[in-house]
Motif scaffolding. Structure first.
Motif, PDB file in Angstrom:
ATOM      1  N   ILE A 145     -30.835  16.637  51.517  1.00 47.79           N
ATOM      2  CA  ILE A 145     -30.538  15.373  50.842  1.00 47.79           C
ATOM      3  C   ILE A 145     -30.343  14.313  51.907  1.00 47.79           C
ATOM      4  O   ILE A 145     -29.530  14.482  52.822  1.00 47.79           O
ATOM      5  CB  ILE A 145     -29.259  15.450  49.988  1.00 47.79           C
ATOM      6  CG1 ILE A 145     -29.364  16.556  48.937  1.00 47.79           C
ATOM      7  CG2 ILE A 145     -28.988  14.108  49.317  1.00 47.79           C
ATOM      8  CD1 ILE A 145     -28.081  16.744  48.147  1.00 47.79           C
ATOM      9  N   GLU A 190     -27.724  13.335  56.528  1.00 51.97           N
ATOM     10  CA  GLU A 190     -28.477  14.360  55.806  1.00 51.97           C
ATOM     11  C   GLU A 190     -27.558  15.545  55.549  1.00 51.97           C
ATOM     12  O   GLU A 190     -26.741  15.896  56.396  1.00 51.97           O
ATOM     13  CB  GLU A 190     -29.684  14.837  56.607  1.00 51.97           C
ATOM     14  CG  GLU A 190     -30.740  13.798  56.800  1.00 51.97           C
ATOM     15  CD  GLU A 190     -31.944  14.323  57.565  1.00 51.97           C
ATOM     16  OE1 GLU A 190     -31.938  15.488  58.019  1.00 51.97           O
ATOM     17  OE2 GLU A 190     -32.899  13.551  57.705  1.00 51.97           O
ATOM     18  N   LEU A 204     -27.717  18.008  43.653  1.00 55.48           N
ATOM     19  CA  LEU A 204     -26.725  16.913  43.651  1.00 55.48           C
ATOM     20  C   LEU A 204     -25.333  17.435  43.342  1.00 55.48           C
ATOM     21  O   LEU A 204     -24.343  16.937  43.893  1.00 55.48           O
ATOM     22  CB  LEU A 204     -27.140  15.832  42.655  1.00 55.48           C
ATOM     23  CG  LEU A 204     -28.419  15.070  43.012  1.00 55.48           C
ATOM     24  CD1 LEU A 204     -28.752  14.060  41.913  1.00 55.48           C
ATOM     25  CD2 LEU A 204     -28.313  14.381  44.354  1.00 55.48           C
ATOM     26  N   VAL A 217     -33.109   8.572  42.374  1.00 56.32           N
ATOM     27  CA  VAL A 217     -33.244   9.798  43.150  1.00 56.32           C
ATOM     28  C   VAL A 217     -34.724  10.129  43.245  1.00 56.32           C
ATOM     29  O   VAL A 217     -35.445  10.104  42.243  1.00 56.32           O
ATOM     30  CB  VAL A 217     -32.467  10.962  42.494  1.00 56.32           C
ATOM     31  CG1 VAL A 217     -32.679  12.255  43.256  1.00 56.32           C
ATOM     32  CG2 VAL A 217     -30.979  10.636  42.425  1.00 56.32           C
ATOM     33  N   VAL A 259     -34.620  15.435  49.072  1.00 53.85           N
ATOM     34  CA  VAL A 259     -34.107  14.596  47.993  1.00 53.85           C
ATOM     35  C   VAL A 259     -33.520  13.356  48.648  1.00 53.85           C
ATOM     36  O   VAL A 259     -32.726  13.452  49.586  1.00 53.85           O
ATOM     37  CB  VAL A 259     -33.034  15.339  47.174  1.00 53.85           C
ATOM     38  CG1 VAL A 259     -32.392  14.422  46.151  1.00 53.85           C
ATOM     39  CG2 VAL A 259     -33.640  16.571  46.509  1.00 53.85           C
TER      40      VAL A 259
END
Length: 92
Positions: free
Chosen positions: A4, A19, A31, A58, A81
């Motif tokens: 992410i 990250e 998430l 997102v 993501v």
């Protein structure tokens, strides 16, 4: 493990991390894993019903998850993501 990318506006909630690698098989799980690790991100990302806040975008590998399968979009171990809060404002 999916990665992410954390936007600058959320980095205070992630101890400055840019990250975060987390486990998950879909966007929601990824998430949720972020929110479990960094609880201050939860209300930034999700509304009380558990859906994405309307001002949070997102992306999964550069594709908006809202045009895919939303939070149920599958995520592979090498996926990225990106959380991108919507920007608003300006002068009249």
């Amino acid at each position: 493990m999916p990665k992410i990318k954390i936007p600058p506006v959320l980095r205070n909630a992630t101890s400055g991390e840019r990250e975060v690698n987390v486990e998950g098989t879909n966007v929601r799980e990824v998430l949720e894993a972020l929110a479990s690790r960094h609880p201050a991100t939860r209300e930034q990302l999700f509304n009380p019903e558990g859906e994405l806040n309307r001002y949070v975008n997102v992306y999964l590998n550069d594709e908006d998850v809202r045009v895919l399968q939303g939070l149920d979009t599958p995520v592979a171990s090498d996926d990225t993501v990106v959380i991108l809060p919507a920007m608003a404002g300006g002068a009249r």
